[in-house]
Design an enzyme around this catalytic site. Structure first.
Site, PDB file in Angstrom:
ATOM      1  N   LYS A   1       3.196   6.147   4.920  1.00  0.00           N
ATOM      2  CA  LYS A   1       2.553   4.839   4.756  1.00  0.00           C
ATOM      3  C   LYS A   1       2.412   4.116   6.094  1.00  0.00           C
ATOM      4  O   LYS A   1       2.142   2.918   6.130  1.00  0.00           O
ATOM      5  CB  LYS A   1       3.361   3.979   3.776  1.00  0.00           C
ATOM      6  CG  LYS A   1       3.523   4.608   2.390  1.00  0.00           C
ATOM      7  CD  LYS A   1       4.514   3.867   1.513  1.00  0.00           C
ATOM      8  CE  LYS A   1       4.851   4.685   0.268  1.00  0.00           C
ATOM      9  NZ  LYS A   1       5.961   4.101  -0.514  1.00  0.00           N
TER      10      LYS A   1
ATOM     11  N   PRO B   1       0.802  -1.202   0.000  1.00  0.00           N
ATOM     12  CA  PRO B   1       0.000   0.000   0.000  1.00  0.00           C
ATOM     13  C   PRO B   1       0.836   1.252   0.000  1.00  0.00           C
ATOM     14  O   PRO B   1       1.849   1.332   0.705  1.00  0.00           O
ATOM     15  CB  PRO B   1      -0.798  -0.108   1.300  1.00  0.00           C
ATOM     16  CG  PRO B   1      -0.218  -1.240   2.057  1.00  0.00           C
ATOM     17  CD  PRO B   1       0.923  -1.776   1.333  1.00  0.00           C
ATOM     18  N   GLU B   2       0.384   2.204  -0.776  1.00  0.00           N
ATOM     19  CA  GLU B   2       0.979   3.539  -0.796  1.00  0.00           C
ATOM     20  C   GLU B   2      -0.001   4.455  -0.053  1.00  0.00           C
ATOM     21  O   GLU B   2      -0.946   3.968   0.559  1.00  0.00           O
ATOM     22  CB  GLU B   2       1.210   3.985  -2.249  1.00  0.00           C
ATOM     23  CG  GLU B   2       2.003   2.948  -3.042  1.00  0.00           C
ATOM     24  CD  GLU B   2       2.280   3.332  -4.490  1.00  0.00           C
ATOM     25  OE1 GLU B   2       2.394   4.538  -4.767  1.00  0.00           O
ATOM     26  OE2 GLU B   2       2.378   2.425  -5.334  1.00  0.00           O
TER      27      GLU B   2
ATOM     28  N   ARG C   1      13.160  -0.487  -9.956  1.00  0.00           N
ATOM     29  CA  ARG C   1      11.727  -0.799  -9.917  1.00  0.00           C
ATOM     30  C   ARG C   1      11.161  -0.874 -11.321  1.00  0.00           C
ATOM     31  O   ARG C   1      11.595  -0.127 -12.206  1.00  0.00           O
ATOM     32  CB  ARG C   1      10.948   0.292  -9.149  1.00  0.00           C
ATOM     33  CG  ARG C   1      11.570   0.731  -7.849  1.00  0.00           C
ATOM     34  CD  ARG C   1      11.609  -0.340  -6.797  1.00  0.00           C
ATOM     35  NE  ARG C   1      10.300  -0.874  -6.497  1.00  0.00           N
ATOM     36  CZ  ARG C   1       9.434  -0.323  -5.645  1.00  0.00           C
ATOM     37  NH1 ARG C   1       9.736   0.770  -4.989  1.00  0.00           N
ATOM     38  NH2 ARG C   1       8.255  -0.877  -5.438  1.00  0.00           N
TER      39      ARG C   1
END
Length: 294
Positions: free
Chosen positions: A59, A2-3, A281
């Site tokens: 976060k 989750p961001e 990424r």
DNA sequence: CACTTGACCTGTCCGC
DNA sequence: TGCGGACAGGTCAAGT
């Protein structure tokens, strides 16, 4: 996983579901990292205490309890915090599909359980075991390494493009994508919203910070706000296994412009979206809209 | 200090 | 069908 928009969606749900509930029991499953009741002495600060508030910073979720302690929770890549109410149907809010991801908890990803005195339960599930929970005295929370280092909240009214530009000055020789993923520069941006915001601002992710025009940085700041606000209104992004506190998926990825859209035409110019690797990424770009500034 | 890379884990998918 | 490798939403501790 989750961001910022996903963690904020979970926070909103938990605020409604667990505030004022009294903790009756906690239980550890497979918890290799730091979990509160892996030590008996910390359990004393949980049992019998009441949840007073659920906050978020970047976060990180902050669950305040009446014993003047705060449960700091980081979900990392695959963590979930799922609330299960009392009774066979209440847990699904009535007519819930039979393929619900929370149908059979605990399952093999369950790491921790908090049971409240009304019988409802909060599950911490985490397939990859990167996530953790830690109990900290509430007054000490602002002095934790995390709080001292984390950057500004992009959805706060006080956040501006000028602030982002200033904070980027110490990361001038890295890529703009690596820089905005750095939580000490800016809070809450992760891989999905980095790609989405850079597309919206027409910046190539591998451009070095020093080569991005200031005008583009200012645009990037507003793009970050825009994609995160849209995502929040859609309940966040479910790429693989994200669900909110009630077990619901987020629908933002239906509206995404580049993330997981390699091979599809750019919504702005029609060029085929490509997937590359930047800052270690997976990175999605429109090769014509997002040319490299030099 | 700033920057990059690998490590932490489990699960899934893809090519052979 | 099996097996190896790459990859997955995030940070860290190392290395240069």
């Amino acid at each position: 996983m989750p961001e910022l928009p996903e963690v904020e969606t979970i926070r909103l749900g938990l605020s409604r579901l667990i505030v004022k509930k009294k903790i009756a029991e906690t239980r550890n499953y497979d918890s290799p990292k730091s979990f509160p009741n892996s030590q008996n002495d910390t359990q004393a600060f949980l049992i019998g205490a009441t949840v007073t508030n659920v906050r978020r910073r970047a976060k990180m979720l902050l669950i305040d309890i009446s014993s003047r302690y705060t449960l700091m929770v980081h979900l990392k890549m695959t963590g979930q915090l799922v609330y299960v109410g009392v009774g066979p149907s209440s847990r699904f809010g009535g007519g819930h599909p039979t393929d619900s991801l929370i149908d059979n908890l605990p399952d093999r990803s369950t790491r921790q359980l908090i049971r409240f005195d009304d019988g409802s339960q909060l599950y911490f599930n985490d397939q990859r075991k990167f996530g953790w929970m830690k109990l900290v005295p509430t007054v000490e929370v602002p002095n934790t390494d995390f709080m001292l280092r984390v950057g500004p909240e992009p959805l706060e009214g006080s956040f501006t493009g000028e602030i982002l530009f200033d904070r980027l000055q110490r990361r001038k020789k890295t890529s703009i994508k690596a820089a905005i993923l750095d939580q000490s520069v800016l809070a809450g941006v992760g891989n999905i919203y980095a790609d989405e915001a850079l597309w919206m601002a027409k910046i190539n992710p591998q451009t070095l910070v020093k080569d991005v025009p200031k005008k583009s940085i200012l645009k990037l700041a507003s793009s970050i706000k825009e994609v995160m606000e849209l995502s929040l209104s859609k309940g966040g992004s479910t790429d693989r296994n994200y669900i909110d506190a009630e077990g619901k998926k987020g629908s933002y990825l239906q509206f995404a412009n580049v993330f997981r859209r390699e091979g599809q035409p750019c919504g702005r110019c029609g060029t085929i979206i490509e997937k590359t690797r930047v800052a270690g990424r997976g990175t999605h770009i429109c090769p014509s809209c997002q040319s490299i500034d030099k």
